[in-house]
Design an enzyme around this catalytic site. Structure first.
Site, mmCIF file in Angstrom:
data_model
loop_
_atom_site.group_PDB
_atom_site.id
_atom_site.type_symbol
_atom_site.label_atom_id
_atom_site.label_comp_id
_atom_site.label_asym_id
_atom_site.label_seq_id
_atom_site.Cartn_x
_atom_site.Cartn_y
_atom_site.Cartn_z
ATOM 1 N N LEU A 102 -8.898 -24.311 -1.199
ATOM 2 C CA LEU A 102 -9.751 -25.477 -1.040
ATOM 3 C C LEU A 102 -11.123 -25.271 -1.668
ATOM 4 C CD1 LEU A 102 -9.097 -26.649 2.636
ATOM 5 C CD2 LEU A 102 -8.015 -27.438 0.531
ATOM 6 N N GLY A 103 -11.677 -24.079 -1.534
ATOM 7 C CA GLY A 103 -13.019 -23.808 -2.031
ATOM 8 C C GLY A 103 -14.090 -24.065 -1.001
ATOM 9 N N VAL A 104 -13.838 -23.672 0.245
ATOM 10 C CA VAL A 104 -14.821 -23.852 1.296
ATOM 11 C C VAL A 104 -15.061 -22.532 2.023
ATOM 12 C CG1 VAL A 104 -14.321 -26.291 1.712
ATOM 13 C CG2 VAL A 104 -13.039 -24.543 2.971
ATOM 14 N N HIS A 132 0.808 -1.214 0.000
ATOM 15 C CA HIS A 132 0.000 0.000 0.000
ATOM 16 C C HIS A 132 0.847 1.274 0.000
ATOM 17 C CE1 HIS A 132 0.419 -0.299 4.517
ATOM 18 N NE2 HIS A 132 0.503 1.005 4.379
ATOM 19 N N ASP A 189 0.037 -7.575 1.362
ATOM 20 C CA ASP A 189 0.521 -6.198 1.554
ATOM 21 C C ASP A 189 2.043 -6.141 1.510
ATOM 22 O OD1 ASP A 189 0.225 -3.483 1.822
ATOM 23 O OD2 ASP A 189 0.160 -3.512 4.008
ATOM 24 N N GLY A 215 3.718 6.427 7.864
ATOM 25 C CA GLY A 215 5.109 6.616 7.472
ATOM 26 C C GLY A 215 5.994 5.475 7.930
ATOM 27 N N ASN A 216 5.567 4.771 8.993
ATOM 28 C CA ASN A 216 6.268 3.560 9.445
ATOM 29 C C ASN A 216 5.992 2.370 8.514
ATOM 30 O OD1 ASN A 216 6.160 4.615 12.718
ATOM 31 N ND2 ASN A 216 7.960 3.512 11.978
ATOM 32 N N SER A 217 4.940 2.471 7.714
ATOM 33 C CA SER A 217 4.553 1.363 6.850
ATOM 34 C C SER A 217 5.718 0.887 5.998
ATOM 35 C CB SER A 217 3.413 1.790 5.924
ATOM 36 O OG SER A 217 2.200 1.827 6.613
ATOM 37 N N ILE A 228 -15.681 -21.237 5.750
ATOM 38 C CA ILE A 228 -15.442 -21.770 7.083
ATOM 39 C C ILE A 228 -15.788 -20.743 8.143
ATOM 40 C CG2 ILE A 228 -13.653 -23.408 6.376
ATOM 41 C CD1 ILE A 228 -11.563 -21.375 7.306
#
Length: 488
Positions: free
Chosen positions: A294-296, A136, A166, A237-239, A298
């Site tokens: 997986l396609g679940v 970002h 990220d 700014g720490n990002s 949960i």
């Protein structure tokens, strides 16, 4: 009460190039009070001398001296479409009493795209100029400049961006650069001292410290990152800056804060370095990141659901829906299954499973330990590939009849076809336990404790055989969720 928001510590202030006004906010003078002994009038009591244990505070100077030169300041320029006025009122909280006053005096800006400037942090991982930072920080940037502690500046190329984690990889044209040490082992301990180096609000190479508050935190929208939570002071700014352990090794990338104001409030989150390195390697080698799937759908298992499904403890990932054509459906996974282990790793919370699956290369084999109707079974499957799929999460509400307090009827064929289900009962009215659990008219009850229901009589029969809790699979709109209902 203002709504709590999860704030990405994006570029520091987004300064509009056409006109900018800067200033410092005065917090106030520091006040120190002398310690005063309590109960001074109490009679003196002879106390034998006891040995005292003193704990020395950590000394970070060596870590800073060794690693500081490898931490960089990142400035970016972005192009944004103007709204006709300067400002989204950056720097002014909408809840501030003066927000409306200042909003009436916004400065008009010229038509056309206007450059926005911002700052972030990063750290050098290779002597030839490979740099890690947050996605970002540089996403959408038309120009990225990296500044070293020796004041040298380089135009950086964005080698790759991975928004789900990220993480972004930059490259500058330089050699023999200082680098940080990386800790690839999963040995981070809650309570250990850590420190961050970055550029909060543009103040380059600022050092802050704290402790690890928790591990494997799942945040909204970040299901594939087991964040490290700390109380290290992290601000815009720490990002992208590094999080170090006491051995001077990077264990994470400072990425987000949890805040009601947009500034630091004691809850900071870092992307674990092993996640970042996996992303880095794939971006540099393939230009993109692949993840297993997986396609679940949960959800977490609470105590009521654990009682309903006959689990010894509330643990595992409860499957509430299985996607057609997915790896899960091909392997025979069903709604109501509770995934307890994935490739010999215990699943204590549902947030652990997406991370483990995402780190599995698509096309490789995996084994699941699943609890189904009180029995444990092994399921082998071939992991699929994640392709911009939605990650299901969120708690919804439920359903019932008789003891549950609902009036239901079977779905007709057209309703079943439209909802994409076979069988099921639609709720026409909800009171008592069902309403307390959040069930609403229009909800569809698909199963009771994992058994599909097709008629009112079947629902009544299943309820007569259950205990104090019942787990109902309910569909509302396109979302399916298990709901535990206390029926006494």
């Amino acid at each position: 009460m203002r709504q709590k928001t999860l704030v990405r510590s994006l570029i520091a202030a987004g300064v509009i190039a056409a006109a900018a006004v800067g200033g410092y906010a005065t917090i106030g003078p520091s006040v120190f009070h002398n310690a005063v002994a309590a109960n001074s009038a109490a009679p003196a009591v002879a106390v034998s001398a006891q040995p005292t244990t003193t704990v020395a505070l950590p000394d970070f100077t060596g870590i800073v001296a060794q690693n500081g030169p490898a931490v960089v300041n990142i400035s970016v320029i972005q192009k944004t479409e103007p709204t006709g006025f300067a400002a989204d009122m950056q720097g002014v909280d909408p809840s501030d009493p003066f927000y409306e006053f200042f909003r009436q005096f916004r400065v008009p800006i010229p038509h056309g795209q206007m450059p926005l400037q911002g700052v972030g942090s990063g750290f050098i991982v290779s002597p030839d100029g490979v740099i890690l930072t947050n996605a970002h920080v540089v996403n959408g940037a038309t120009e990225v400049t990296v500044k070293l502690t020796d004041k040298r500046e380089f135009k950086a190329k964005v080698s790759g961006i991975d928004k789900p984690s990220d993480v972004a990889v930059l490259k500058i044209d330089a050699k023999n650069l200082p680098t940080v040490k990386l800790d690839q082992a999963d040995d981070v301990r809650v309570g250990e001292w850590v420190l961050a180096i970055g550029s909060p609000y543009g103040f380059e190479n600022t050092v802050t410290s704290g402790i690890v508050s928790a591990k494997s935190r799942a945040l909204p929208g970040d299901s594939y990152v087991p964040f490290i939570q700390t109380d290290v002071a992290v601000n815009p700014g720490n990002s992208g800056g590094p999080l170090f352990n006491m051995r001077g090794e990077v264990i994470g990338i400072n990425s987000q804060i949890y805040s009601r104001s947009g500034g630091y409030q004691g809850l900071s989150f870092a992307v674990p370095i092993d996640v970042a390195l996996n992303v880095q390697n794939q971006l540099l080698k393939h230009g993109s990141v692949t993840r297993g799937r997986l396609g679940v759908t949960i959800q977490d298992v609470n105590q009521a659901l654990a009682d309903s499904f006959g689990l010894k403890q509330p643990a595992g990932a409860l499957v509430s829906a299985v996607e057609k054509g997915s790896a899960a459906v091909k392997a025979g996974l069903q709604p109501g299954d509770v995934i307890l282990r994935y490739n010999d790793k215990d699943i204590m919370s549902s947030s652990q499973l997406p991370v483990l699956v995402a780190n599995t290369a698509p096309g490789t084999a995996a084994r699941l330990d699943v609890m189904r109707k009180g029995e444990t079974r092994h399921i082998d499957l071939t992991v699929g590939e994640l392709k911009n799929a939605k990650v299901a999460a969120a708690d919804v509400a439920g359903q019932d009849h008789g003891r549950l307090g609902v009036v239901v009827r079977p779905l007709n064929p057209d309703e079943q076809k439209q909802a994409g289900v076979t069988g099921g009962l639609v709720v026409e009215n909800a009171t008592g336990p069902a309403a307390n659990a959040g069930i609403q008219p229009g909800d569809m009850i698909l199963s009771v404790n994992g058994t599909p229901v097709r008629s009112v009589e079947q629902l009544q029969s299943l309820l007569s055989k259950t205990g104090k809790h019942v787990a109902l699979l309910v569909q509302r709109d396109d979302m399916k969720r298990f709901v535990a209902v206390d029926i006494g």
